[in-house]
Design a protein around this motif. Structure first.
Motif, short mmCIF file in Angstrom:
data_model
loop_
_atom_site.label_atom_id
_atom_site.label_comp_id
_atom_site.label_asym_id
_atom_site.label_seq_id
_atom_site.Cartn_x
_atom_site.Cartn_y
_atom_site.Cartn_z
N GLY A 276 0.80 -1.22 0.00
CA GLY A 276 0.00 0.00 0.00
C GLY A 276 0.83 1.26 0.00
N VAL A 277 2.00 1.20 0.61
CA VAL A 277 2.89 2.37 0.65
C VAL A 277 3.86 2.34 -0.53
N GLY A 278 4.70 1.33 -0.57
CA GLY A 278 5.75 1.27 -1.59
C GLY A 278 5.21 1.09 -2.99
N GLY A 279 4.18 0.24 -3.15
CA GLY A 279 3.61 0.04 -4.47
C GLY A 279 2.99 1.30 -5.02
N PHE A 280 2.34 2.04 -4.14
CA PHE A 280 1.73 3.30 -4.56
C PHE A 280 2.78 4.26 -5.11
N TYR A 281 3.89 4.41 -4.39
CA TYR A 281 4.91 5.36 -4.85
C TYR A 281 5.67 4.87 -6.07
N MET A 282 5.72 3.56 -6.25
CA MET A 282 6.31 3.04 -7.48
C MET A 282 5.46 3.41 -8.69
N ILE A 283 4.13 3.36 -8.53
CA ILE A 283 3.23 3.58 -9.65
C ILE A 283 2.91 5.06 -9.84
N ILE A 335 -5.30 -10.97 -1.87
CA ILE A 335 -5.80 -10.82 -3.24
C ILE A 335 -5.14 -9.63 -3.93
N GLY A 336 -5.08 -8.49 -3.24
CA GLY A 336 -4.45 -7.31 -3.82
C GLY A 336 -2.98 -7.53 -4.15
N GLY A 337 -2.26 -8.22 -3.27
CA GLY A 337 -0.85 -8.49 -3.51
C GLY A 337 -0.62 -9.40 -4.70
N LEU A 338 -1.41 -10.45 -4.80
CA LEU A 338 -1.26 -11.39 -5.91
C LEU A 338 -1.59 -10.73 -7.25
N LEU A 408 12.10 3.39 -2.58
CA LEU A 408 11.94 2.58 -3.79
C LEU A 408 12.05 3.40 -5.08
N PRO A 409 11.48 4.63 -5.16
CA PRO A 409 11.72 5.41 -6.38
C PRO A 409 13.21 5.65 -6.64
N LEU A 410 13.96 5.90 -5.56
CA LEU A 410 15.41 6.09 -5.68
C LEU A 410 16.08 4.79 -6.14
N ILE A 411 15.71 3.67 -5.49
CA ILE A 411 16.30 2.37 -5.85
C ILE A 411 15.93 1.98 -7.27
N ALA A 412 14.67 2.19 -7.62
CA ALA A 412 14.22 1.85 -8.97
C ALA A 412 14.93 2.68 -10.03
N THR A 413 15.16 3.96 -9.72
CA THR A 413 15.89 4.83 -10.66
C THR A 413 17.32 4.33 -10.84
N ALA A 414 17.95 3.90 -9.75
CA ALA A 414 19.31 3.38 -9.83
C ALA A 414 19.34 2.07 -10.62
N PHE A 415 18.36 1.18 -10.35
CA PHE A 415 18.28 -0.07 -11.09
C PHE A 415 18.01 0.18 -12.57
N ALA A 427 9.71 -3.39 -12.55
CA ALA A 427 8.62 -4.35 -12.38
C ALA A 427 9.00 -5.42 -11.35
N LEU A 428 10.24 -5.87 -11.36
CA LEU A 428 10.69 -6.88 -10.40
C LEU A 428 10.59 -6.36 -8.97
N ILE A 429 10.95 -5.10 -8.76
CA ILE A 429 10.86 -4.51 -7.42
C ILE A 429 9.41 -4.52 -6.95
N LEU A 430 8.49 -4.17 -7.83
CA LEU A 430 7.07 -4.15 -7.48
C LEU A 430 6.57 -5.56 -7.14
N ILE A 431 7.04 -6.56 -7.87
CA ILE A 431 6.63 -7.94 -7.61
C ILE A 431 7.11 -8.41 -6.24
#
Length: 456
Positions: A276-283, A335-338, A408-415, A427-431
């Motif tokens: 709910g927190v990290g997924g939201f900021y990723m998207i 359900i939301g996670g899957l 996560l936005p910082l990590i995703a940007t680095a990745f 996408a892998l981070i979100l999974i």
């Protein structure tokens, strides 16, 4: 991990708001009512909507403004990383805020803690609108920006946990899901208003936007604070907390007791809240940056995608909250996670097309399925902790999850940079965080605690 307490029968009914008992009922049992619960939840929602408006403004500005105006001596990628690092400071501060306001909320009352958090974040956000940029005062600009973001994080660290706690503790047991979900609507409303404010500011000519236009959404925090504070001043203290005072059952040091007596529950709460927190900021935050800075999509398209998604999120929140009452908050979290894990790659494939309609669909669907878990987070976390530790436990669980995923936005940007701008890395981070939340939801459903309530 402690033994779960059975959930109440759906036929149980609770009654009017006060910390006193009705005739013929145990003297130590607090009472609640649906009518007053709705009023309290609406007041909690208004305050929380302002808090998220203030907090989300920074995320959008980090992607669109701060990287250019406050970190101008860095190259484009480094500036974006620095802006997201400042953004992440707020998440790092949130567990500290949870400790501070959790202590106030469990020791002195939910109400005084919530009044303090709303004033704190409103003032910090408004002051960002007055900050001079790097070109005016140099290094002092990003330092002051980080300090104000720190204050935002401290306030939010106490806000959400207190808002869902006071809403749930005023509600009948069988209706807690809907009132907890009402508080959660503060998030999409905050997103909608903050994104809308930036969308309007972006209509200004680019030089005007950079000069002063971006400041207007931040300055709007001051009048909004006045409205929210007026509403929140009318909120009564939780009847369950009043009962704790009467029975002399308050914890002396709530945070210590959370770690000592409910450490396993805290881990479950952290896991359940991650998506709910990290997924939201990723998207939202990461995708806005990825679309505008990496793919070269117009900034307005990316911001408008979050606007559409926020509108749909409100509907999904209400619907998922009601389903949580029927099927259990833990099951809805699973359900939301899957669903999010399954949709992660297709979502980024759509964004990579650079087609505005495809981007809007991807962001909207992504936020909607994340919201299935987010909508019931308040109900799930409040049922994990006993009343004397609830404010601290809920706030710590949610905000430690925020601290772990806020970067996560910082990590995703680095990745993204390391993978040659290949979106599969994000996408892998979100999974990964989706599957962690699936585990948290499954365990949380087995560990639910039932408060005492009067049955009529």
């Amino acid at each position: 991990m402690d033994t779960p307490t059975p959930h109440p029968e759906s036929s149980r009914k609770t009654t009017s708001t006060a910390a006193t008992s009705a005739p013929g009922t145990p003297a130590d049992t607090p009472t609640v009512s649906g009518h007053d619960a709705a009023r309290i939840a609406r007041a909690a929602f208004v305050g929380t909507a302002l808090e998220w408006y203030d907090y989300f403004l920074f995320g959008t500005a980090a992607a669109l403004v701060f990287n250019r105006l406050f970190f101008t001596e860095l190259d484009a990628t480094a500036a974006t990383l620095a802006a997201f690092a400042t953004f992440g400071v707020g998440f790092a501060a949130r567990p500290i805020g949870a400790l501070l306001f959790g202590y106030i909320g469990d020791k002195y009352g939910r109400r005084p803690a919530l009044l303090t958090t709303i004033v704190m974040i409103g003032c910090a956000t408004g002051l960002i609108g007055f900050l001079p940029d790097f070109g005016t005062i140099g290094l002092a600009a990003p330092i002051m920006l980080a300090v104000l973001r720190l204050l935002q994080g401290l306030a939010v660290g106490g806000e959400w946990g207190g808002a869902v706690t006071i809403a749930v503790e005023h509600a009948p047991l069988e209706k807690r899901g809907r009132f907890a979900a009402l508080v959660q609507i503060g998030s999409p409303v905050g997103t909608l208003v903050s994104s809308g404010a930036f969308a309007l500011a972006l209509l200004l000519p680019p030089d005007v936007f950079d000069a002063w236009g971006w400041r207007l959404p931040f300055l709007a925090a001051f009048p909004l604070l006045g409205v929210a504070l007026y509403i929140r001043l009318k909120v009564e203290e939780s009847p369950i907390f009043q009962d704790l005072v009467k029975q002399e059952q308050r914890s002396r040091i709530p945070a210590v007791d959370v770690f000592r007596k409910a450490g396993g529950r805290l881990l479950v709460a952290i896991a359940a809240a991650m998506l709910g927190v990290g997924g939201f900021y990723m998207i939202t935050t990461f995708v806005v940056s990825y679309g505008s800075n990496t793919l070269g999509v117009d900034r307005g398209v990316m911001v408008n995608a979050t606007l559409v998604a926020a509108a749909f999120q409100i509907v999904v929140t209400v619907f998922a909250g009601r389903l949580g009452e029927k099927f259990g908050a833990g099951r809805m979290t699973v359900i939301g996670g899957l669903l999010t894990a399954v949709a992660a790659f297709p979502m980024f494939w759509l964004i990579d097309t650079k087609n505005p309609l495809a981007i809007i669909v991807a962001v909207t669907v992504g936020i909607a399925i994340v919201t299935i878990a987010y909508a019931v987070t308040g109900a799930l976390l409040t049922e994990l902790f006993p009343p004397e530790l609830r404010y601290s436990g809920v706030a710590l669980g949610y905000n430690i999850a925020g601290a772990l995923t806020g970067f996560l936005p910082l990590i995703a940007t680095a990745f993204l940079a390391a993978s040659g701008n290949a979106s599969w890395s994000a996408a892998l981070i979100l999974i990964v965080i989706s599957l962690i939340t699936v585990l948290g939801g499954a365990l949380g459903e087995r560990l639910r605690i039932t408060d005492k309530a009067i049955v009529e």
